[in-house]
Design a protein around this motif. Structure first.
Motif, PDB file in Angstrom:
ATOM      1  N   ASP A 166       0.821  -1.217   0.000  1.00 22.88           N
ATOM      2  CA  ASP A 166       0.000   0.000   0.000  1.00 22.88           C
ATOM      3  C   ASP A 166       0.851   1.262   0.000  1.00 22.88           C
ATOM      4  OD1 ASP A 166      -2.361  -1.364  -0.045  1.00 22.88           O
ATOM      5  OD2 ASP A 166      -2.663  -1.313   2.128  1.00 22.88           O
ATOM      6  N   LEU A 167       2.171   1.114   0.187  1.00 20.65           N
ATOM      7  CA  LEU A 167       3.079   2.257   0.251  1.00 20.65           C
ATOM      8  C   LEU A 167       3.983   2.279  -0.980  1.00 20.65           C
ATOM      9  CD1 LEU A 167       4.409   4.627   1.888  1.00 20.65           C
ATOM     10  CD2 LEU A 167       5.971   2.905   2.826  1.00 20.65           C
ATOM     11  N   LEU A 168       4.109   3.457  -1.586  1.00 25.87           N
ATOM     12  CA  LEU A 168       5.034   3.665  -2.704  1.00 25.87           C
ATOM     13  C   LEU A 168       6.045   4.721  -2.270  1.00 25.87           C
ATOM     14  CD1 LEU A 168       5.574   2.918  -5.710  1.00 25.87           C
ATOM     15  CD2 LEU A 168       4.043   4.786  -6.349  1.00 25.87           C
ATOM     16  N   VAL A 169       7.318   4.349  -2.263  1.00 23.45           N
ATOM     17  CA  VAL A 169       8.381   5.265  -1.850  1.00 23.45           C
ATOM     18  C   VAL A 169       9.092   5.770  -3.100  1.00 23.45           C
ATOM     19  CG1 VAL A 169      10.427   5.572  -0.410  1.00 23.45           C
ATOM     20  CG2 VAL A 169       8.667   3.917   0.265  1.00 23.45           C
ATOM     21  N   LEU A 170       9.124   7.100  -3.277  1.00 28.17           N
ATOM     22  CA  LEU A 170       9.643   7.702  -4.503  1.00 28.17           C
ATOM     23  C   LEU A 170      10.792   8.658  -4.213  1.00 28.17           C
ATOM     24  CD1 LEU A 170       6.294   8.592  -6.333  1.00 28.17           C
ATOM     25  CD2 LEU A 170       7.686   6.528  -6.571  1.00 28.17           C
ATOM     26  N   VAL A 171      11.793   8.625  -5.087  1.00 25.21           N
ATOM     27  CA  VAL A 171      12.963   9.505  -4.958  1.00 25.21           C
ATOM     28  C   VAL A 171      13.356  10.015  -6.353  1.00 25.21           C
ATOM     29  CG1 VAL A 171      13.850   8.328  -2.903  1.00 25.21           C
ATOM     30  CG2 VAL A 171      14.554   7.552  -5.176  1.00 25.21           C
ATOM     31  N   GLY A 172      14.348  10.902  -6.366  1.00 26.02           N
ATOM     32  CA  GLY A 172      14.885  11.386  -7.633  1.00 26.02           C
ATOM     33  C   GLY A 172      16.179  10.689  -8.011  1.00 26.02           C
ATOM     34  N   TYR A 173      17.077  10.573  -7.028  1.00 24.12           N
ATOM     35  CA  TYR A 173      18.419  10.041  -7.298  1.00 24.12           C
ATOM     36  C   TYR A 173      18.491   8.529  -7.118  1.00 24.12           C
ATOM     37  CZ  TYR A 173      19.881  14.927  -6.760  1.00 24.12           C
ATOM     38  OH  TYR A 173      20.025  16.280  -6.887  1.00 24.12           O
ATOM     39  N   ASN A 174      19.284   7.880  -7.958  1.00 24.51           N
ATOM     40  CA  ASN A 174      19.533   6.446  -7.795  1.00 24.51           C
ATOM     41  C   ASN A 174      20.279   6.157  -6.492  1.00 24.51           C
ATOM     42  OD1 ASN A 174      18.422   4.748  -9.879  1.00 24.51           O
ATOM     43  ND2 ASN A 174      19.675   5.896 -11.308  1.00 24.51           N
ATOM     44  N   LEU A 175      21.136   7.076  -6.071  1.00 26.39           N
ATOM     45  CA  LEU A 175      21.857   6.902  -4.808  1.00 26.39           C
ATOM     46  C   LEU A 175      20.866   6.798  -3.646  1.00 26.39           C
ATOM     47  CD1 LEU A 175      24.501   6.785  -3.198  1.00 26.39           C
ATOM     48  CD2 LEU A 175      24.491   9.295  -3.140  1.00 26.39           C
ATOM     49  N   SER A 176      19.851   7.668  -3.645  1.00 30.99           N
ATOM     50  CA  SER A 176      18.815   7.614  -2.601  1.00 30.99           C
ATOM     51  C   SER A 176      18.039   6.306  -2.680  1.00 30.99           C
ATOM     52  CB  SER A 176      17.845   8.792  -2.767  1.00 30.99           C
ATOM     53  OG  SER A 176      18.532  10.019  -2.706  1.00 30.99           O
TER      54      SER A 176
ATOM     55  N   ALA B 195      -0.414   3.972  -5.544  1.00 29.34           N
ATOM     56  CA  ALA B 195      -0.577   3.321  -4.249  1.00 29.34           C
ATOM     57  C   ALA B 195      -1.463   4.196  -3.369  1.00 29.34           C
ATOM     58  CB  ALA B 195       0.777   3.090  -3.584  1.00 29.34           C
ATOM     59  N   LYS B 196      -2.063   3.575  -2.349  1.00 28.63           N
ATOM     60  CA  LYS B 196      -2.912   4.342  -1.438  1.00 28.63           C
ATOM     61  C   LYS B 196      -2.107   5.449  -0.771  1.00 28.63           C
ATOM     62  CE  LYS B 196      -6.279   0.721  -0.414  1.00 28.63           C
ATOM     63  NZ  LYS B 196      -6.871  -0.143   0.629  1.00 28.63           N
ATOM     64  N   LYS B 197      -0.856   5.109  -0.375  1.00 23.70           N
ATOM     65  CA  LYS B 197      -0.010   6.088   0.312  1.00 23.70           C
ATOM     66  C   LYS B 197       1.311   6.230  -0.438  1.00 23.70           C
ATOM     67  CE  LYS B 197       0.098   6.006   4.809  1.00 23.70           C
ATOM     68  NZ  LYS B 197       0.369   5.612   6.222  1.00 23.70           N
ATOM     69  N   VAL B 198       1.746   7.464  -0.649  1.00 18.17           N
ATOM     70  CA  VAL B 198       3.030   7.736  -1.299  1.00 18.17           C
ATOM     71  C   VAL B 198       3.911   8.543  -0.357  1.00 18.17           C
ATOM     72  CG1 VAL B 198       4.162   9.067  -3.143  1.00 18.17           C
ATOM     73  CG2 VAL B 198       2.231   7.578  -3.692  1.00 18.17           C
ATOM     74  N   LEU B 199       5.152   8.070  -0.190  1.00 17.02           N
ATOM     75  CA  LEU B 199       6.172   8.815   0.546  1.00 17.02           C
ATOM     76  C   LEU B 199       7.160   9.328  -0.490  1.00 17.02           C
ATOM     77  CD1 LEU B 199       7.642   9.683   3.169  1.00 17.02           C
ATOM     78  CD2 LEU B 199       8.737   7.434   3.177  1.00 17.02           C
TER      79      LEU B 199
END
Length: 386
Positions: free
Chosen positions: A223-233, A349-353
């Motif tokens: 239910d959680l989608l974690v999104l970033v910009g950098y591949n390092l992150s 996803a229901k929740k996005v971080l």
């Protein structure tokens, strides 16, 4: 549900295109909240009245998007028994099966049992898929969000300049805080810090933010989608989630979430497709180089094949190795708990971080597209760490 004047006008134009068939395809773009899916349903019902034997092949790039479209058609009573609905892959490719009943590859079908193809989430379609879709010489209506990022690889962008557009956010969608935010982002506004109900933007340096992020990562679920910009992150947070969930082994484990990083249409996998490991062992052919992976993919396919060990936790997609051509490297997968926004297109996803991360060379327009794509991945709750 009644159509608004702009929706009625667009429906008339799509209708004229289908009747005249002066061009082999039509592209129709619409921002989040403009009613693209509603338009597709109304079109299908209108076509059914005029052409009751018409067969429509509905499809989308990802399994999740295909299921969302199928549900929307059902809600609007626009699903008819002669139609088909699924991923683009399932529509235009067929499996090759060996004597033991195992799928050994995929090939393009000779023909389709359809008179019209309607593609949703068409902003994700790359050049090869589009070439294969158009090879059937059937009329294609390609529908997508022209505010999103272009496909991951190459310069092809079907939704860069759609022939028809819906850009007015409708009343029902205006009440959705995430849709309202996406509209402001497109217009170039910054997202302010604060708690706005289902939308929160928090400071990265705040101790409470760190505690909240750690709690979310420790209780990671689908239910959680974690999104970033950098591949390092991405690599760091993938490792953090594994550690917080007591996975200490370097080798990927049964049950872990993974993401495909390389198209292999013969195997039915594509860049950005998520999956779960069923079995993973070191390859008998070369333990140093490869794993043998069995995985259940998010679009329902079962994958089995040889994957490159070095790709897991790599900061970039590996495109060459000494003594191995790109084709012979095997398939490329990595841990899929955390995604870059580019890779998350088609996912929701229901929740996005979301961790706000802007590349130095990004133009303001590119940044707006990146942020808009990220924001519109959230269905119910969006937490932004700025």
């Amino acid at each position: 549900m009644q159509l608004s004047p702009d929706q009625k006008n667009l429906l008339r134009q799509v209708w004229r295109w289908f009747i005249s068939q002066k061009s082999p395809y039509l592209t129709f773009g619409g921002y989040a909240g403009t009613g693209k899916t509603t338009m597709i349903a109304f079109l299908r019902k209108a076509l059914q009245k005029k052409f009751p034997k018409l067969k429509v092949g509905f499809c989308a790039y990802t399994g999740k998007a295909a299921r969302v479209l199928e549900g929307a058609l059902s809600d609007q009573k626009a699903n008819f028994p002669q139609d088909s609905s699924g991923t683009i892959h399932s529509l235009i490719y067929e499996p090759q099966i060996d004597e033991k009943g195992r799928i050994t590859g995929w090939k393009r079908k000779e023909s389709l049992k359809a008179s019209l193809i309607i593609v949703d989430e068409a902003s994700m379609v790359d050049q090869q898929i589009w070439r294969d879709l158009t090879s059937f010489k059937l009329p294609i209506l390609a529908v997508g969000d022209h505010g999103q990022l272009p496909p991951i690889r190459g310069n092809f962008n079907l939704m860069e300049k759609p022939q028809l557009r819906l850009e007015k956010i409708h009343r029902q969608a205006k009440n959705n805080p995430i849709i309202r935010l996406s509209e402001r982002v497109r217009q170039g506004e910054k997202i302010p810090f604060g708690d706005f109900g289902p939308v929160k933007k928090l400071s990265r340096t705040d101790d409470q933010t760190r505690e909240l992020a750690e709690e979310l990562l420790q209780n990671y679920s689908s239910d959680l989608l974690v999104l970033v910009g950098y591949n390092l992150s991405r690599v760091k947070l993938n490792s953090e989630i594994r550690k917080l969930n007591d996975i200490m082994e370097i080798q990927p484990q049964k049950g872990e979430q993974i993401i495909c990083l390389k198209n292999n249409y013969q195997k039915g996998i594509y860049n950005g497709l998520l999956g779960k490991i069923k079995e993973i062992t070191e390859s008998k052919k070369n333990k140093r180089l490869w794993y043998h992976l069995e995985a259940e993919m998010a679009d329902g396919h079962f994958y089995q094949g040889r994957v490159l060990k070095q790709q897991f936790n790599s900061l970039k997609t590996i495109d060459h190795l000494p003594g191995l051509s790109y084709k012979k490297m095997g398939d490329l997968f990595d841990f899929g708990y955390v995604l870059t926004v580019h890779k998350a297109q088609g996912s929701q996803a229901k929740k996005v971080l979301l961790f706000e991360e802007r590349f130095r060379k990004m133009t303001d327009q590119d940044w707006r597209r990146w942020l808009y794509t990220a924001v519109t991945r959230a269905e119910e709750e969006l937490i932004i760490i700025g």
